[in-house]
Design a protein around this motif. Structure first.
Motif, short mmCIF file in Angstrom:
data_model
loop_
_atom_site.label_atom_id
_atom_site.label_comp_id
_atom_site.label_asym_id
_atom_site.label_seq_id
_atom_site.Cartn_x
_atom_site.Cartn_y
_atom_site.Cartn_z
N ARG A 27 0.80 -1.15 -0.14
CA ARG A 27 0.26 -0.13 -0.03
C ARG A 27 0.89 1.24 0.10
NH1 ARG A 27 -5.12 0.14 1.30
NH2 ARG A 27 -6.15 -1.53 0.83
N THR A 28 1.73 1.18 1.05
CA THR A 28 3.10 2.39 1.06
C THR A 28 4.31 1.96 1.05
OG1 THR A 28 2.62 2.66 3.28
CG2 THR A 28 1.09 3.95 1.92
N TYR A 29 5.02 2.55 0.77
CA TYR A 29 6.58 2.27 0.96
C TYR A 29 7.10 3.47 1.26
CZ TYR A 29 10.96 -0.32 0.79
OH TYR A 29 11.89 -1.02 1.00
N PHE A 37 9.89 1.13 5.51
CA PHE A 37 8.54 0.55 6.29
C PHE A 37 7.61 0.49 4.97
CE2 PHE A 37 10.25 3.49 9.42
CZ PHE A 37 10.04 2.41 10.43
N GLU A 39 3.81 -0.89 3.96
CA GLU A 39 2.50 -1.38 4.57
C GLU A 39 1.72 -2.19 3.68
OE1 GLU A 39 0.18 1.85 7.40
OE2 GLU A 39 0.35 2.49 5.21
N SER A 41 -0.88 -5.16 2.47
CA SER A 41 -2.36 -5.55 2.70
C SER A 41 -2.67 -6.96 2.01
CB SER A 41 -3.34 -4.49 2.29
OG SER A 41 -4.91 -4.82 2.09
N GLU A 47 -6.72 -3.51 8.87
CA GLU A 47 -5.37 -2.98 9.13
C GLU A 47 -4.56 -3.40 7.97
OE1 GLU A 47 -5.58 -0.75 11.53
OE2 GLU A 47 -7.29 -1.14 12.30
N ARG A 48 -3.46 -2.61 8.00
CA ARG A 48 -2.23 -3.33 7.09
C ARG A 48 -1.29 -3.65 7.97
NH1 ARG A 48 -2.42 1.86 4.00
NH2 ARG A 48 -4.44 2.08 3.24
N GLN A 50 2.57 -3.74 9.18
CA GLN A 50 3.70 -3.06 8.87
C GLN A 50 4.88 -3.73 8.78
OE1 GLN A 50 4.83 1.00 9.37
NE2 GLN A 50 5.77 0.50 11.28
N GLU A 87 4.04 -6.32 14.20
CA GLU A 87 4.56 -6.05 12.88
C GLU A 87 5.62 -7.12 12.53
OE1 GLU A 87 5.85 -1.82 13.76
OE2 GLU A 87 7.76 -2.39 14.43
N ASN A 126 -9.37 1.01 0.59
CA ASN A 126 -9.92 0.50 2.10
C ASN A 126 -11.37 0.57 1.92
OD1 ASN A 126 -7.37 0.49 3.20
ND2 ASN A 126 -7.59 2.81 3.39
#
Ligand code: ATP
Ligand code: MN
Length: 457
Positions: A27-29, A37, A39, A41, A47-48, A50, A87, A126
């Protein structure tokens, strides 16, 4: 592929200190000089997870850092630095499928309308993932409710020859070419697959009655089809329909069952989807959780149609359609009643017989039938139900008044000849119920591939 659901890895205390493999979409980096980090999914949880990368120890393929990329991560489960859950300290990251920058799901919030144009990808957001998790939980809870209360689950046919209520609303089923040579309609259907005109069922009720007058309590949960030529936010051409039918039941019993079932399913959604509901409460419908909690705990209102019309006539509201006794309530009237007059779900009962179906039980007043629609704030009607006419002669009279072809209903009428019993049931529009539970305002946003006029993506 051996791996664990992110849902499990996030919340399990036993896994802490152990190694786990997870799969999912990035989802994000983000990275700093020492750590990165991601995230991740996999759809199993709101929740994702970590993923923490020690950059000195692990070199990450840049393709694994792109939003939307599918990866597999092996690592050690540890308690999250922030928050309750866990995590994952990554030891190994593999690329499963790369995701180029054209990926239309980008981080900035896009509109629901834009996402409607990409139904094959919108579940990766989401909002849509949450909608479909709630939808699944609600469906399971409905089955559970009926099973626990002694109902049998019946599957009624989707292809039908009975034109019953849905005269204009029925999709035709045919194998005949568009330029068939027959000169008359009758001949045309005679040469068709079934030898008669056939269509997709608008409701399983008539067959449901067959089952209820043998098994006692039954329900159906399947698709219904309506060629509604209206483009509203509450109608689809194909929707899922929950239709219980109960023998030895009168209208008050039907209301009681509908209310108890809805409250029970709402409680399940509250219990099983807390993160989803918090999200909807924050971004989609403020106060959603309070609404659902209070609905589950308080009584629905009941209001006879005649009283509803009086209240609407007294209303200080600018209706587009005027109200008179005998008229069908429009969506604006339904919403005024449930939102402004009662401020909660309300059953409107005992409608004029002219605006309801032939099979509804005729009341002693000769003018109304034992019907009940459940109206809820934000949507309007989500349930239509009634006690059915169990008296052979009265039913035949109602059908004749409507100039119906009795020969097509011999079997249905026979239920009133052989051990007829008071019985009733209702139809719940499942998508409308999901809208109610999530606050989503358009039925197209609670359906995987919505079908409506000129829309079959
Ligand atoms: P409406 O007045 O809203 O068009 P209806 O009175 O035609 O609905 P019923 O025949 O009573 O609907 O069907 C029972 C339930 O099925 C409705 O209360 C509604 O929740 C749902 N439903 C009916 N038609 C549709 C549709 N086209 N799309 C989605 N749900 C529907
Ligand atoms: Mn209805």
């Amino acid at each position: 592929m051996k791996h664990l659901d992110i849902r499990e890895v996030l919340h399990s205390e036993e896994l802490r200190g152990k190694e786990a493999v997870v799969c999912g979409w990035v989802r994000t980096y983000r990275e700093s000089s020492a750590v990165a980090f991601a995230e991740l999914s996999d759809g199993s949880d709101f929740e994702r997870l970590q993923i923490v990368v020690d950059r000195a120890a692990l070199a990450v393929d840049p393709e694994c850092t792109k939003p939307g990329a599918a990866i597999r991560v092996r690592g050690e489960v540890v308690k999250a630095y922030k928050g309750e859950g866990n995590e994952l300290n990554a030891r190994e990251i593999d690329l499963l499928g790369k995701c180029p920058p054209e990926y239309p799901i980008q981080k900035k919030r896009t509109t629901l309308e834009f996402l409607r144009g990409i139904p094959h990808l919108r579940l990766r957001t989401n909002t849509f993932a949450a909608v479909f998790r709630v939808r699944s939980v609600a469906a399971q809870a409905i089955h559970r409710y009926f099973h626990a209360h002694g109902y049998y689950y019946i599957n009624t046919p989707l292809i039908t020859a009975s034109d019953c209520e849905g005269a204009g609303e029925m999709f035709r089923v045919t194998t005949r070419p568009w330029n068939a040579p027959e000169k008359t309609e009758e001949e045309y259907y005679k040469n068709d697959f079934f030898g008669v005109k056939a269509g997709l069922s608008v409701s399983g009720q008539l067959e449901g009655e067959v089952a209820a007058t043998a098994l006692g309590k039954i329900y159906t949960f399947g698709p219904s089809f309506r060629a509604e030529n209206s483009n509203t936010t509450r109608h689809l051409a194909e929707f899922w329909h929950v239709e219980p039918e109960i023998a030895f039941a009168e209208l008050p019993d039907v209301l009681e069952i509908a209310e108890d079932m809805l409250k029970s399913v709402i409680r399940s959604v509250i219990e099983e989807c807390p993160a989803e509901l918090r999200f909807f409460d924050q971004f989609v419908e403020k106060g959603l959780i309070r609404k659902l909690t209070s609905v589950a705990e308080s009584d629905f209102a009941v209001c006879p149609y005649t009283e509803a019309v009086e209240r609407l006539k007294r209303a200080h509201a600018d209706f587009r359609f005027p109200v008179e006794w005998g008229c069908d309530l429009q969506s604006e009237h339904e919403r005024y009643l449930t939102e402004t007059v009662f401020g909660k779900p309300v059953f409107v009962t005992d409608y004029p017989k002219e605006i309801k179906s032939f099979y509804m039980k005729q009341n002693p007043d000769g003018k109304t039938v034992a019907a009940a629609d459940l109206l809820v704030p934000g949507i309007g009607e989500i349930i239509g139900g009634s006690e059915r006419e169990a008296d052979y002669d009265k039913l035949v009279a109602a059908m004749k008044e409507r100039k119906m072809d009795l020969s097509a209903y011999e079997q249905y009428l026979a239920l009133r000849l052989f051990g007829s019993v008071p019985h009733g049931g209702f139809g719940l529009g499942f998508e409308r119920f999901v809208m109610y539970c999530t606050g989503m305002e358009n039925i197209r946003d609670v359906t995987l591939f919505p079908r409506s006029v000129r829309n079959i993506m």
